[in-house]
Design a protein around this motif. Structure first.
Motif, short mmCIF file in Angstrom:
data_model
loop_
_atom_site.label_atom_id
_atom_site.label_comp_id
_atom_site.label_asym_id
_atom_site.label_seq_id
_atom_site.Cartn_x
_atom_site.Cartn_y
_atom_site.Cartn_z
N UNK A 1 76.24 20.05 1.69
CA UNK A 1 76.77 21.23 1.61
C UNK A 1 77.07 22.33 2.46
N UNK A 2 78.15 23.48 1.85
CA UNK A 2 78.57 24.54 2.81
C UNK A 2 77.21 25.77 3.17
N UNK A 3 76.25 25.65 3.96
CA UNK A 3 75.51 26.82 3.74
C UNK A 3 76.13 28.02 3.84
N UNK A 4 77.65 28.20 4.17
CA UNK A 4 78.14 29.87 3.93
C UNK A 4 78.86 29.92 2.40
N UNK A 5 78.24 29.48 1.47
CA UNK A 5 78.62 29.93 0.00
C UNK A 5 80.37 29.82 -0.13
N UNK A 6 80.49 30.62 -1.22
CA UNK A 6 81.90 30.90 -1.77
C UNK A 6 82.62 31.52 -0.36
N UNK B 1 84.56 24.98 1.11
CA UNK B 1 84.91 26.30 0.24
C UNK B 1 83.89 25.99 -0.43
N UNK B 2 82.47 25.92 0.11
CA UNK B 2 81.64 26.25 -1.05
C UNK B 2 81.22 26.56 -1.43
N UNK C 1 89.80 28.83 6.09
CA UNK C 1 90.11 27.20 6.25
C UNK C 1 89.75 27.61 7.65
N UNK C 2 90.50 27.63 8.54
CA UNK C 2 90.56 27.94 9.67
C UNK C 2 89.03 28.58 10.84
N UNK C 3 88.44 29.65 9.70
CA UNK C 3 87.96 30.16 10.13
C UNK C 3 86.24 29.42 9.90
N UNK C 4 85.81 28.91 8.98
CA UNK C 4 85.32 28.02 9.25
C UNK C 4 84.78 27.01 8.84
N UNK C 5 86.47 26.32 9.93
CA UNK C 5 86.33 25.08 10.46
C UNK C 5 85.64 25.29 12.37
N UNK C 6 86.21 26.75 12.27
CA UNK C 6 85.69 26.67 13.80
C UNK C 6 84.49 27.02 14.18
N UNK D 1 74.43 23.15 9.44
CA UNK D 1 74.30 23.94 8.36
C UNK D 1 74.42 25.43 9.62
N UNK D 2 73.64 26.58 9.74
CA UNK D 2 73.72 27.28 10.55
C UNK D 2 73.46 26.72 11.42
N UNK D 3 73.73 28.64 12.50
CA UNK D 3 72.76 28.07 14.17
C UNK D 3 71.20 27.82 13.34
N UNK D 4 71.08 28.99 12.85
CA UNK D 4 69.66 29.34 12.83
C UNK D 4 68.67 27.57 11.93
#
Length: 415
Positions: free
Chosen positions: A71-76, A254-255, A305-310, A377-380
């Motif tokens: 899953x994408x921890x950033x959500x929508x 896309x979360x 997309x580019x932001x989340x890919x990075x 996941x996230x950095x934390x």
């Protein structure tokens, strides 16, 4: 604008295509957890090799780091949330045009002609329909091992012969070996980036398979994780009218895993074959208008997309660098939001050891039983993972009962 024919299909036909996914969910066991007992293959106790990437059967403590289901921890994205909230007020009516507008936005982005894509509630339904409409007792399935299990689950349901092919030394699909596996299969299934390894199969290899495959077979390319990679899609092969079906989902970068939206991309004749799998029903035809609106807003958000890919690449790279420096063996080359690491013991046992540290990681595969898959996941979250991984790795393995492991098997929901 006449929306009845904007997609190159009649409104009725288009809705029937969409409806097939929902109806098949109740008509075919590959769509449901009943499939868990359908296959003789097993990765661990209970024989439950064929699990999904979504959900856990049990309640987890609220402080558990969940990096098990890709899953994408950033959500929508905020753009999607805004569209969902504004569209929800229209929820008292059906508003099928929301789906139509989302399909039009997708087609415009990829240069697709009308009728060359269909929007579904998630990508599991259309993936099964793509597989099941092209395989059967006399039409085998050729797929990579290890890879996402939905392919061989569908083959079991359709009683299609299965031809698993080992990945190359660089963990790509071995397309030449796949071509040699059977003279006339119904379908070749490619996951790119691959799940669970996160590794890429070069586009030129897929194009070679498309060019050299036998007449009558199709190449099904699952691009669920494509946005995390730097490689080109093969959707242009659909534009070129090749025997290709491409699957896309909004669950990953896309979360929107809990909101359910996905696309099947193929020539209209291949999409219409989906209807041979299960009788369609108009009442089950469409995804929610909020999901359609969120998907459309996500497509139109140029920075998403580019932001989340990075973000994903940075966290993944830092985590893999830590593991490598500590001497842990990883599968190199991941371009997905997951990676695999060797734990030198049965992966299911290691999962339990990590759960004791309140970290839920992914499963293992029979072809690589001592490797576990870990979602980025996230950095934390990955900082917690690193501490817990080191502790679990250095702790002597425990004898774990079969019943204990079965309770911790992911539940099948699809993606």
């Amino acid at each position: 604008m006449n929306t009845d024919n904007m997609l190159g299909l009649s409104r009725r036909s288009f809705l029937r295509t969409l409806g097939a996914a929902s109806v098949a969910a109740t008509s075919f066991p590959a769509f449901a957890s009943a499939t868990q007992s359908a296959t003789p293959q097993s990765s661990g106790p209970g024989g439950r090799r064929g699990m999904s990437d979504m959900g856990e059967m049990r309640q987890l403590p609220p402080d558990t780091v969940v990096i098990s289901s890709n899953e994408n921890p950033l959500g929508p994205a905020q753009s999607a949330l805004t569209a969902i909230c504004s569209t929800a007020a229209l929820g008292g009516r059906y508003h099928g045009e929301e789906t139509m507008k989302t399909v039009m936005a997708f087609n415009e982005q990829f240069g697709l002609k009308r009728g060359y894509s269909a929007l579904f509630p998630g990508s599991s339904g259309p993936l099964d329909l793509a597989l099941m409409s092209n395989i059967g007792p006399d039409k085998p399935l050729v797929y990579a091992d290890p890879s996402y299990e939905q392919g061989w689950r569908a083959a079991d349901t359709m009683k299609a012969p299965k031809y698993p092919v080992k990945l190359t030394p660089t963990y790509a699909h071995d397309v030449k070996a796949m071509l040699a596996a059977h003279p006339s299969p119904g379908a070749y299934y490619i996951v790119n980036p691959n799940n669970p390894t996160g590794t890429m199969t070069p586009r030129e290899d897929i194009l070679w398979l498309i060019k050299n495959k036998p007449k009558g077979s199709v190449v099904i390319v699952d691009e669920a994780y494509h946005h995390f990679s730097n490689d080109e899609s093969v959707i242009d092969q659909v534009v070129a009218d090749q025997d290709v079906i491409v699957l896309r989902t909004f669950s990953k970068i896309y979360g929107m895993a809990g909101l359910r939206a996905g696309f099947a991309v193929a020539r209209p004749d291949l999409l219409m074959k989906f209807l041979t799998v299960a009788a369609p029903a108009r009442s089950l035809a469409s995804i929610s208008i909020t999901s359609a609106a969120g998907a459309r807003a996500s497509l139109q958000d140029k920075d998403l997309v580019p932001l989340r890919r990075k973000i994903n690449a940075d966290v993944r790279s830092e985590t893999l660098e830590f593991l490598t420096k500590k001497g842990y063996k990883i599968v190199p080359g991941s371009q997905g939001n997951m990676f695999m690491v060797d734990v030198h013991r049965p992966g299911e046992e290691f999962k339990v050891a990590m759960l004791k540290e309140n970290v839920a990681i992914g499963r293992s595969w029979p072809a690589m039983p001592n490797y576990v898959r870990v979602t980025v996941g996230t950095q934390a979250e990955m900082e917690k993972f690193k501490v817990s991984f080191k502790k679990a790795y250095e702790t002597a393995p425990e004898t774990i009962s079969k019943a204990f492991l079965e309770k911790r098997t992911p539940q099948f929901h699809g993606r």
